[in-house]
Design a protein around this motif. Structure first.
Motif, PDB file in Angstrom:
ATOM      1  N   ILE A 124      67.311  24.020  29.642  1.00  0.00           N
ATOM      2  CA  ILE A 124      66.142  23.661  28.832  1.00  0.00           C
ATOM      3  C   ILE A 124      65.397  24.931  28.414  1.00  0.00           C
ATOM      4  CG2 ILE A 124      63.873  22.552  28.913  1.00  0.00           C
ATOM      5  CD1 ILE A 124      65.972  20.452  28.748  1.00  0.00           C
ATOM      6  N   LYS A 125      65.265  25.824  29.372  1.00  0.00           N
ATOM      7  CA  LYS A 125      64.530  27.069  29.097  1.00  0.00           C
ATOM      8  C   LYS A 125      65.207  27.850  27.974  1.00  0.00           C
ATOM      9  CE  LYS A 125      63.463  30.818  32.017  1.00  0.00           C
ATOM     10  NZ  LYS A 125      63.453  31.274  33.411  1.00  0.00           N
ATOM     11  N   LYS A 126      66.532  27.890  28.012  1.00  0.00           N
ATOM     12  CA  LYS A 126      67.272  28.646  26.981  1.00  0.00           C
ATOM     13  C   LYS A 126      67.039  28.030  25.612  1.00  0.00           C
ATOM     14  CE  LYS A 126      69.817  32.023  25.968  1.00  0.00           C
ATOM     15  NZ  LYS A 126      69.245  33.367  26.172  1.00  0.00           N
ATOM     16  N   ASN A 127      67.036  26.710  25.547  1.00  0.00           N
ATOM     17  CA  ASN A 127      66.754  26.048  24.264  1.00  0.00           C
ATOM     18  C   ASN A 127      65.375  26.418  23.759  1.00  0.00           C
ATOM     19  OD1 ASN A 127      68.597  23.761  23.012  1.00  0.00           O
ATOM     20  ND2 ASN A 127      69.024  23.856  25.197  1.00  0.00           N
ATOM     21  N   LYS A 128      64.410  26.392  24.679  1.00  0.00           N
ATOM     22  CA  LYS A 128      63.037  26.732  24.288  1.00  0.00           C
ATOM     23  C   LYS A 128      62.950  28.164  23.782  1.00  0.00           C
ATOM     24  CE  LYS A 128      60.475  23.773  27.502  1.00  0.00           C
ATOM     25  NZ  LYS A 128      59.639  23.798  28.711  1.00  0.00           N
ATOM     26  N   GLU A 129      63.633  29.055  24.494  1.00  0.00           N
ATOM     27  CA  GLU A 129      63.601  30.479  24.108  1.00  0.00           C
ATOM     28  C   GLU A 129      64.145  30.666  22.698  1.00  0.00           C
ATOM     29  OE1 GLU A 129      64.395  32.645  28.400  1.00  0.00           O
ATOM     30  OE2 GLU A 129      65.805  32.944  26.756  1.00  0.00           O
ATOM     31  N   ALA A 168      68.757  10.593  33.219  1.00  0.00           N
ATOM     32  CA  ALA A 168      68.621  10.103  31.843  1.00  0.00           C
ATOM     33  C   ALA A 168      67.488  10.835  31.126  1.00  0.00           C
ATOM     34  CB  ALA A 168      68.357   8.604  31.866  1.00  0.00           C
ATOM     35  N   ASP A 169      66.360  11.030  31.816  1.00  0.00           N
ATOM     36  CA  ASP A 169      65.241  11.770  31.218  1.00  0.00           C
ATOM     37  C   ASP A 169      65.702  13.167  30.787  1.00  0.00           C
ATOM     38  OD1 ASP A 169      63.466   9.728  31.619  1.00  0.00           O
ATOM     39  OD2 ASP A 169      62.752  10.487  33.550  1.00  0.00           O
ATOM     40  N   TYR A 170      66.474  13.777  31.670  1.00  0.00           N
ATOM     41  CA  TYR A 170      66.910  15.150  31.388  1.00  0.00           C
ATOM     42  C   TYR A 170      67.803  15.201  30.148  1.00  0.00           C
ATOM     43  CZ  TYR A 170      69.190  19.645  31.859  1.00  0.00           C
ATOM     44  OH  TYR A 170      69.679  20.885  31.584  1.00  0.00           O
ATOM     45  N   ILE A 171      68.783  14.307  30.097  1.00  0.00           N
ATOM     46  CA  ILE A 171      69.712  14.287  28.967  1.00  0.00           C
ATOM     47  C   ILE A 171      68.949  14.001  27.668  1.00  0.00           C
ATOM     48  CG2 ILE A 171      71.683  13.059  27.943  1.00  0.00           C
ATOM     49  CD1 ILE A 171      72.513  14.784  30.262  1.00  0.00           C
ATOM     50  N   GLU A 172      68.015  13.077  27.749  1.00  0.00           N
ATOM     51  CA  GLU A 172      67.249  12.726  26.544  1.00  0.00           C
ATOM     52  C   GLU A 172      66.421  13.922  26.070  1.00  0.00           C
ATOM     53  OE1 GLU A 172      65.245   9.354  28.150  1.00  0.00           O
ATOM     54  OE2 GLU A 172      67.101   8.166  28.140  1.00  0.00           O
ATOM     55  N   ALA A 173      65.805  14.619  27.020  1.00  0.00           N
ATOM     56  CA  ALA A 173      64.999  15.795  26.648  1.00  0.00           C
ATOM     57  C   ALA A 173      65.893  16.891  26.063  1.00  0.00           C
ATOM     58  CB  ALA A 173      64.249  16.315  27.866  1.00  0.00           C
ATOM     59  N   LEU A 174      67.036  17.091  26.702  1.00  0.00           N
ATOM     60  CA  LEU A 174      67.961  18.120  26.204  1.00  0.00           C
ATOM     61  C   LEU A 174      68.432  17.780  24.798  1.00  0.00           C
ATOM     62  CD1 LEU A 174      69.446  20.727  27.001  1.00  0.00           C
ATOM     63  CD2 LEU A 174      71.284  19.320  27.894  1.00  0.00           C
ATOM     64  N   TYR A 175      68.691  16.511  24.588  1.00  0.00           N
ATOM     65  CA  TYR A 175      69.117  16.054  23.257  1.00  0.00           C
ATOM     66  C   TYR A 175      68.013  16.327  22.235  1.00  0.00           C
ATOM     67  CZ  TYR A 175      71.712  13.049  20.022  1.00  0.00           C
ATOM     68  OH  TYR A 175      72.443  12.571  18.960  1.00  0.00           O
ATOM     69  N   ALA A 176      66.776  16.034  22.624  1.00  0.00           N
ATOM     70  CA  ALA A 176      65.641  16.265  21.719  1.00  0.00           C
ATOM     71  C   ALA A 176      65.488  17.754  21.412  1.00  0.00           C
ATOM     72  CB  ALA A 176      64.363  15.718  22.351  1.00  0.00           C
ATOM     73  N   TYR A 177      65.623  18.592  22.450  1.00  0.00           N
ATOM     74  CA  TYR A 177      65.514  20.039  22.224  1.00  0.00           C
ATOM     75  C   TYR A 177      66.626  20.541  21.300  1.00  0.00           C
ATOM     76  CZ  TYR A 177      61.735  21.137  25.467  1.00  0.00           C
ATOM     77  OH  TYR A 177      60.508  21.249  26.068  1.00  0.00           O
ATOM     78  N   THR A 178      67.823  19.989  21.468  1.00  0.00           N
ATOM     79  CA  THR A 178      68.952  20.420  20.631  1.00  0.00           C
ATOM     80  C   THR A 178      68.683  20.089  19.162  1.00  0.00           C
ATOM     81  OG1 THR A 178      70.408  19.968  22.504  1.00  0.00           O
ATOM     82  CG2 THR A 178      71.464  20.272  20.384  1.00  0.00           C
ATOM     83  N   TYR A 179      68.128  18.904  18.942  1.00  0.00           N
ATOM     84  CA  TYR A 179      67.793  18.536  17.561  1.00  0.00           C
ATOM     85  C   TYR A 179      66.646  19.372  17.032  1.00  0.00           C
ATOM     86  CZ  TYR A 179      70.982  14.971  16.121  1.00  0.00           C
ATOM     87  OH  TYR A 179      72.108  14.349  15.690  1.00  0.00           O
ATOM     88  N   MET A 180      65.710  19.702  17.925  1.00  0.00           N
ATOM     89  CA  MET A 180      64.604  20.565  17.509  1.00  0.00           C
ATOM     90  C   MET A 180      65.152  21.923  17.067  1.00  0.00           C
ATOM     91  SD  MET A 180      61.375  21.935  19.729  1.00  0.00           S
ATOM     92  CE  MET A 180      60.711  20.402  20.281  1.00  0.00           C
ATOM     93  N   LEU A 181      66.106  22.421  17.834  1.00  0.00           N
ATOM     94  CA  LEU A 181      66.739  23.705  17.512  1.00  0.00           C
ATOM     95  C   LEU A 181      67.461  23.609  16.172  1.00  0.00           C
ATOM     96  CD1 LEU A 181      67.713  26.553  18.225  1.00  0.00           C
ATOM     97  CD2 LEU A 181      69.512  25.518  19.601  1.00  0.00           C
TER      98      LEU A 181
END
Lengths: 330, 87
Positions: B26-31, B65-78
């Motif tokens: 998650i941190k890497k996506n944010k960075e 599930a929360d984690y996967i959903e958040a990661l998915y959201a971050y990926t789309y944000m990226l």
């Protein structure tokens, strides 16, 4: 009828029920042994596999705890002893150039049946629990429980665990008498359970009439990391396995280990924390190294430098890389 | 050089506890999102971030599930940041 007679009858009924129950199990074993026939020609797992395979096809009403009993006995007594006899029988068979079920072999089989019979009697008479906390048997029990609870997922694993433990307790004294090597040998044999379980799954997938609901719903239980404490109190944990576990399994492992060794709990936590910190630091260093030399951070920081001093191109190389970066987007 | 550094990084990553691995992802996506946003702004490209409430589900006791959903959201944000930079 006086009280004594009541008690006597009550005890008799209990005993009859008890004996009937044990006879059922024993008969089930004998029936299987008979059905297995020449499976005895290969005692290195095929017998056990065959039992599991039959059970997985739903051909018998036997429950998982019965499987546990049978397998444990095969491993603890039968398989071990039979292998010795098997080697003798095999030699005789080969010498006679007769690879069928000849009299010698059948005789060996009957001897084996007797051994099972004796073993079951001893199992329920022997109440010695001297090796209750034996680490090797704990591993073996866990493996059995893990596998068998997946064969029959409806059975609660704690319930199953109690059953397996109960039967183990009654045989541990015997193992204690035979020494550490025998104990270790049994544990090594226990490794075969992995392969057996895999085979069962293959068989299950081939059987159209098998009820598989729930089988795959069970999470795969990871093998537990090795944990040892030296006489001097040094703690050793197989961290490669530990960090491969899920968070829940890690918590379970820590909880179980601390429960078993409460006097070392502080040291256990400290050892795990130190290793975790060490690994995190190693990663942070590697990450910084990568980011500083190769990552997006370098491009970005060079870009910032460039903006802060727009008259100076801070670094021709970084500028070039940034252009490359932009071109990649086009 | 980059390959050796990356191999070394991955070896160290593999040894991390699973919870830390998840945090790092998650941190890497944010960075990356932050840095691309910054690069965009430095080049006069205004970048709007595509927020979603799933991102806020990542608390201490989040589920898989929360984690996967958040990661998915971050990926789309990226992805959306990249789209804006390319537009």
């Amino acid at each position: 009828m006086n009280d004594n007679e009541d008690i006597e009858r009550y005890e008799q009924r209990n005993m009859e029920s008890y004996v009937n129950k044990q006879n059922d199990i024993r008969n089930e074993v004998f029936r299987m042994v008979d059905n297995l026939g020449q499976r005895f020609l290969n005692p290195n797992g095929d017998v056990v596999y065959e039992i599991c395979s039959k059970l997985s096809r739903g051909n018998t009403p036997i429950s998982a705890n019965n499987v546990s009993n049978i397998l444990l006995n095969f491993y603890e007594e039968g398989m071990y002893d039979f292998k010795v006899n098997y080697d003798k029988a095999k030699d005789e068979l080969e010498n006679n150039a007769n690879h069928g079920l000849n009299d010698n072999f059948l005789e060996e089989k009957h001897k084996y049946q007797k051994r099972i019979n004796t073993l079951f009697s001893e199992l329920y008479d022997n109440e010695d629990y001297h090796l209750r906390n034996n680490q090797f048997f704990s591993n073996f029990v866990r493996k059995c429980v893990d596998r068998f609870s997946r064969i029959e997922p409806s059975i609660d694993s704690y319930f199953l665990s109690d059953l397996v433990e109960h039967h183990l307790k009654t045989t541990l004294k015997k193992v204690q008498d035979k020494g550490f090597d025998y104990c270790q040998e049994i544990v090594n044999d226990g490794k075969n359970l992995d392969a057996i379980y895999e085979e069962i799954q293959v068989q299950k997938s081939k059987q159209e009439d098998i009820e598989i609901i729930g089988i795959d719903d069970k999470p795969i239980v990871e093998e537990q990391p090795n944990f040892t404490i030296s006489p001097s109190g040094d703690i050793s944990i197989d961290f490669e396995k530990f960090y491969g576990l899920s968070i829940e399994e890690q918590s379970k492992f820590i909880s179980e280990t601390v429960t078993k060794h409460p006097e070392h709990s502080d040291k256990i936590f400290q050892t795990i924390n130190n290793e975790t910190d060490r690994r995190k630091k190693e990663f942070t260093d590697a990450k910084q190294n990568f980011d500083n030399n190769n990552g997006l951070w370098r491009v970005a920081s060079n870009q910032v430098k460039k903006d802060e001093n727009s008259q100076v191109i801070a670094n021709n190389q970084s500028s070039s890389e940034l252009s490359d970066n932009r071109r990649a987007f086009k | 050089m980059i390959k050796e550094d990356f191999n070394d990084l991955m070896e160290k990553f593999k040894k991390l506890p699973l919870s830390t691995k998840k945090d790092e992802l998650i941190k890497k996506n944010k960075e990356i999102i932050s840095l691309l946003t910054m690069i965009g702004e430095k080049n006069n490209k205004k970048v709007d971030l595509l927020y979603n409430r799933e991102i806020s589900d990542l608390k201490d006791d989040y589920t898989e599930a929360d984690y996967i959903e958040a990661l998915y959201a971050y990926t789309y944000m990226l992805e959306n940041v990249i789209v804006q930079l390319l537009s």
